[in-house]
Design a protein around this motif. Structure first.
Motif, short mmCIF file in Angstrom:
data_model
loop_
_atom_site.label_atom_id
_atom_site.label_comp_id
_atom_site.label_asym_id
_atom_site.label_seq_id
_atom_site.Cartn_x
_atom_site.Cartn_y
_atom_site.Cartn_z
N ALA A 91 0.81 -1.22 0.00
CA ALA A 91 0.00 0.00 0.00
C ALA A 91 0.84 1.26 0.00
O ALA A 91 2.01 1.25 0.39
N PHE A 92 0.18 2.35 -0.39
CA PHE A 92 0.82 3.66 -0.37
C PHE A 92 0.71 4.29 1.01
O PHE A 92 -0.38 4.37 1.58
N VAL A 93 1.85 4.71 1.54
CA VAL A 93 1.91 5.44 2.81
C VAL A 93 2.47 6.81 2.45
O VAL A 93 3.68 6.97 2.24
N VAL A 94 1.60 7.80 2.38
CA VAL A 94 1.95 9.08 1.77
C VAL A 94 1.83 10.21 2.79
O VAL A 94 0.82 10.32 3.49
N PRO A 95 2.85 11.07 2.89
CA PRO A 95 2.78 12.20 3.82
C PRO A 95 1.65 13.16 3.47
O PRO A 95 1.26 13.28 2.30
N GLU A 96 1.17 13.87 4.46
CA GLU A 96 0.10 14.84 4.26
C GLU A 96 0.48 15.86 3.19
O GLU A 96 1.63 16.31 3.12
N SER A 97 -0.46 16.17 2.34
CA SER A 97 -0.37 17.19 1.27
C SER A 97 0.37 16.71 0.02
O SER A 97 0.41 17.42 -0.99
N LEU A 98 0.94 15.51 0.06
CA LEU A 98 1.59 14.96 -1.13
C LEU A 98 0.62 13.99 -1.80
O LEU A 98 -0.13 13.31 -1.12
N SER A 99 0.62 13.94 -3.12
CA SER A 99 -0.27 13.02 -3.83
C SER A 99 0.45 11.72 -4.14
O SER A 99 1.67 11.61 -4.00
N CYS A 100 -0.32 10.75 -4.61
CA CYS A 100 0.27 9.49 -5.07
C CYS A 100 1.24 9.76 -6.22
O CYS A 100 2.35 9.23 -6.25
#
Length: 253
Positions: A112-121
């Protein structure tokens, strides 16, 4: 009894996860499925990651607040983004301090994608989606994956893999290019409650990328590995996926 809420990845409908859900039920879990609007939707211009997260949050709040269930949030692929945002404020540990029953006992990510706040995939990948995601197919604002068998399930028996190809649905491109809302994995109340099942032969989301995303969070993760492609955990490696899920549940704080 732990309730496992399955949040699907992009392009694949609930039926794809049916055999895995049944295996979890056989293992003694209450299993639910949480959908979101960016999958096979009619208006792709209006559906982003935040919209998906709000839809998931509504489902989770019903299970946690109305039913008082202890929930493991099981997030696959793209689901790691809206799922993490939907879980904010629903940790069981926090709810227990407030004298409330039920809550999320853990956030489990698989390939899965674990993405920091405000950054998109897309932003996580240098600003562009990979070339095997075919944009504006079958229409503007939607996308489908190219050669899904080769990208998602090269290690699966061809007969079984063909059913995967038949299941593919269009997905909203805006969901992949819009920013990540605040994720629960960044919050103190979820410390010690994070798990990740790594798919080590994954062409769509390589093993190194999965570990890299975890490392970037600076959080502690409980991990298990499955020697498989992106989709094999739900097709030919179901038993291994159930076992990895059980192991992680046992280790959650």
């Amino acid at each position: 009894m732990t309730t496992i809420v399955i949040v699907p990845g992009a392009w694949l409908p609930p039926s794809f996860y049916g055999p895995f859900a049944q295996a979890l039920k056989t293992a003694g879990y209450d299993v639910r499925y949480a959908s979101y609007p960016s999958l096979d939707l009619k208006d792709p211009s209006a559906t982003d990651c935040e919209t998906d997260a709000k839809a998931l949050a509504g489902t989770l709040r019903s299970i946690v607040e109305d039913e008082g269930k202890d929930v493991l949030l099981f997030q696959y692929s793209y689901a790691g983004m809206p799922g993490a945002a939907a879980a904010v404020g629903l940790s069981r540990s926090q709810r227990a301090k407030e004298g409330k029953r039920g809550g999320i006992i853990g956030l489990l990510f698989i390939a899965a994608f674990v993405v920091p706040e405000s950054l998109s995939c897309a932003g996580l990948q240098g600003g562009n989606l990979p070339p095997w995601i075919l944009l504006d197919k079958p229409s503007t604002g939607l996308n489908i994956p190219d050669d899904p068998i080769n990208n998602f399930a090269p290690d699966v028996d061809p007969t079984l893999a063909r059913s995967l190809e038949a299941d593919i649905k269009p997905h909203s491109t805006l969901a992949f290019t819009s920013p990540q809302p605040h994720p629960a994995w960044a919050d103190e109340e979820f410390r010690g409650q994070l798990g990740f099942i790594v798919t080590t032969k994954d062409r769509a989301l390589p093993k190194e990328a999965q570990y890299g995303m975890m490392a970037a969070t600076q959080q502690q993760w409980i991990t298990r590995e499955i020697d498989s492609s992106h989709c094999a955990p739900f097709i030919s490696r179901i038993e291994d996926t159930v076992k990895a899920t059980q192991d992680i549940i046992a280790e959650l704080a």
